[in-house]
Design an enzyme around this catalytic site. Structure first.
Site, PDB file in Angstrom:
ATOM      1  N   THR A   1     -21.027  -1.187  -2.735  1.00  0.00           N
ATOM      2  CA  THR A   1     -20.301  -0.033  -3.738  1.00  0.00           C
ATOM      3  C   THR A   1     -19.259  -0.555  -3.362  1.00  0.00           C
ATOM      4  OG1 THR A   1     -20.209   0.950  -1.555  1.00  0.00           O
ATOM      5  CG2 THR A   1     -22.551   1.151  -2.509  1.00  0.00           C
ATOM      6  N   ASP A   2     -18.151  -1.108  -2.547  1.00  0.00           N
ATOM      7  CA  ASP A   2     -16.804  -0.506  -2.678  1.00  0.00           C
ATOM      8  C   ASP A   2     -16.183  -1.214  -4.138  1.00  0.00           C
ATOM      9  OD1 ASP A   2     -16.574   0.483  -0.247  1.00  0.00           O
ATOM     10  OD2 ASP A   2     -15.816  -1.562   0.841  1.00  0.00           O
TER      11      ASP A   2
ATOM     12  N   ASP B   1     -19.909  -8.769   2.088  1.00  0.00           N
ATOM     13  CA  ASP B   1     -19.826  -7.311   1.794  1.00  0.00           C
ATOM     14  C   ASP B   1     -19.138  -6.952   0.839  1.00  0.00           C
ATOM     15  OD1 ASP B   1     -17.681  -4.944   1.865  1.00  0.00           O
ATOM     16  OD2 ASP B   1     -18.436  -4.378   4.540  1.00  0.00           O
ATOM     17  N   SER B   2     -18.842  -6.221  -0.317  1.00  0.00           N
ATOM     18  CA  SER B   2     -18.489  -6.482  -1.797  1.00  0.00           C
ATOM     19  C   SER B   2     -17.361  -6.548  -1.780  1.00  0.00           C
ATOM     20  CB  SER B   2     -18.545  -5.371  -2.436  1.00  0.00           C
ATOM     21  OG  SER B   2     -19.078  -4.470  -2.230  1.00  0.00           O
TER      22      SER B   2
ATOM     23  N   GLN C   1      -3.541   6.230 -14.339  1.00  0.00           N
ATOM     24  CA  GLN C   1      -4.081   7.166 -12.604  1.00  0.00           C
ATOM     25  C   GLN C   1      -4.300   8.464 -12.634  1.00  0.00           C
ATOM     26  OE1 GLN C   1      -0.445   7.187  -9.809  1.00  0.00           O
ATOM     27  NE2 GLN C   1       0.557   5.524 -10.712  1.00  0.00           N
ATOM     28  N   CYS C   2      -4.464   9.036 -13.556  1.00  0.00           N
ATOM     29  CA  CYS C   2      -5.471  10.442 -13.539  1.00  0.00           C
ATOM     30  C   CYS C   2      -6.682   9.980 -14.030  1.00  0.00           C
ATOM     31  CB  CYS C   2      -4.742  10.944 -14.732  1.00  0.00           C
ATOM     32  SG  CYS C   2      -3.739  12.284 -14.707  1.00  0.00           S
TER      33      CYS C   2
ATOM     34  N   THR D   1     -23.432  -2.149   1.292  1.00  0.00           N
ATOM     35  CA  THR D   1     -24.420  -1.634   3.004  1.00  0.00           C
ATOM     36  C   THR D   1     -26.166  -2.065   2.891  1.00  0.00           C
ATOM     37  OG1 THR D   1     -22.830  -0.670   2.686  1.00  0.00           O
ATOM     38  CG2 THR D   1     -24.872   0.838   3.333  1.00  0.00           C
TER      39      THR D   1
HETATM   40  N1  ASP Z   1     -18.515  -2.160   2.330  1.00  0.00           N
HETATM   41  C1  ASP Z   1     -19.837  -1.994   1.846  1.00  0.00           C
HETATM   42  C2  ASP Z   1     -19.674  -2.656   0.604  1.00  0.00           C
HETATM   43  O1  ASP Z   1     -18.922  -2.594  -0.609  1.00  0.00           O
HETATM   44  C3  ASP Z   1     -19.679  -0.411   1.475  1.00  0.00           C
HETATM   45  C4  ASP Z   1     -21.497  -0.278   0.074  1.00  0.00           C
HETATM   46  O2  ASP Z   1     -21.826  -1.216   0.570  1.00  0.00           O
HETATM   47  O3  ASP Z   1     -21.391   0.880   0.497  1.00  0.00           O
HETATM   48  O4  ASP Z   1     -20.264  -4.058   0.444  1.00  0.00           O
END
Ligand code: ASP
Length: 337
Positions: free
Chosen positions: A89-90, A57-58, A272-273, A13
């Site tokens: 971030t993903d 896009d990650s 899973q916690c 992003t």
């Molecule tokens: N879908 C985006 C990614 O992971 C989300 C992000 O970067 O915040 O590339």
């Protein structure tokens, strides 16, 4: 500031632009960064920007991308004092973990960051995250792979994305932050890793080598077999309940796990916690995993367990070494039992 930093842009992003289908990665980030950070130039280290050929896009991250990113860092290791990896971030927590294993003996800062709103958009968090990451990448007190987001510095292999929309999108639920950026930059020296002697390795991680399976009420045994390619899959991360409990009343499910282990699949149990370790002996349900030979993954995050197993299998480590290394800290990724 005399330090020199290399910024590696992988996508995500932070550098995306709007399209008819929503945000998409876009090349040519350097000019946009220089423009947005112009006012801060006096306090920032000097930096170069290297844009990868395939900006993603990650969500499209593949295990091969860890090798690609790690090797770029290695190629430039002696030319810079520190590194910033701009990443979506993903799946940033997966890449941060993978890099922490590849860059063993790290002796410089490697700071991953990204943003929830792209650079140049109103109310974006990209400028702050990037500014902080650049400052930290120039800080010689850091000698490890970290993730910096919303003013917090986290150990890379302890970090998780915990909020899909908040600016404070990351946490390290089983480890205290390594630093905080407010009016001052505070690093917690006693939590930082000491500089090592680089002993980097970039194994060729095959996508099918490790599977990740979350248990749920009623999960059929056939899903265990379906998750494992008989020719390719050599590791399975099992996300069980609480302190590491599976539905052991399902004999076929337990048999499927036991058969996978007998075929040479390394099975690692994580919780899973959100917080806390597994303790496979606390309940009879979990104790059954001990007798099957499932490894307790302590308080490893699922992302760290997954990338650690990929790393060790990719290196071609013998099974007994993998079993030993998965249940003790590597790059301070978990708390010893
Ligand atoms: N879908 C985006 C990614 O992971 C989300 C992000 O970067 O915040 O590339």
């Amino acid at each position: 500031m005399t330090a020199r930093v290399l910024v590696v842009y992988t996508g995500g992003t932070l550098g995306m632009v709007p399209s008819d289908q929503g945000y998409v990665p876009a090349a040519g980030l350097e000019a946009r960064i220089r423009k947005q950070l112009a006012d801060a130039a006096a306090i920032l280290p000097s930096y170069d920007l290297l844009e990868l050929d395939r900006l993603i896009d990650s969500a499209n991250l593949l295990p091969a991308d860890w090798q690609r990113i790690g090797q770029v860092l290695q190629q430039h290791w002696s030319d810079y004092d520190g590194f910033v990896v701009l990443h979506g971030t993903d799946t940033m927590a997966y890449t941060a973990s993978a890099l922490s294993y590849q860059l063993r003996g790290c002796n410089k800062p490697v700071i991953l960051t990204g943003a929830q709103i792209p650079l140049g958009q109103p109310r974006n968090d990209a400028v702050d995250n990037l500014t902080h990451a650049l400052l930290l990448a120039a800080d010689a007190r850091i000698s490890e792979v970290c993730l910096c987001f919303r003013g917090r510095l986290l150990r890379g292999n302890r970090a998780r994305k915990v909020n899909s929309t908040a600016f404070a999108a990351f946490d390290s639920p089983n480890a205290l932050p390594l630093g905080r950026i407010g009016i001052d930059v505070a690093l917690y020296g006693d939590r930082l890793m000491a500089p090592g002697t680089p002993d980097f390795a970039f194994p060729d991680s095959q996508p099918d080598a490790v599977a990740l399976l979350m248990l749920y009420p009623g999960i059929p045994a056939r899903l265990v077999d379906a998750a494992l390619d008989p020719d390719q899959t050599r590791g399975l991360i099992l996300q069980s309940y609480g302190v590491g409990n599976p539905p052991n009343a399902d004999v076929t499910l337990m048999d499927a796990l036991g058969e996978a282990i007998d075929r040479g699949v390394t099975v690692v149990n994580v919780s899973q916690c959100h917080q806390g370790p597994v303790n496979q002996g606390a309940y009879a349900t979990g104790a059954e995993l001990n007798s099957l030979g499932v490894l307790p993954g302590l308080d490893l995050t699922p992302e760290a367990a997954f990338t650690k197993l990929h790393f060790l299998l990719g290196l071609g480590c013998p099974e007994d070494i993998i079993r030993e290394l998965m249940v003790r800290p590597l790059a301070e990724d978990c708390t010893p039992a």
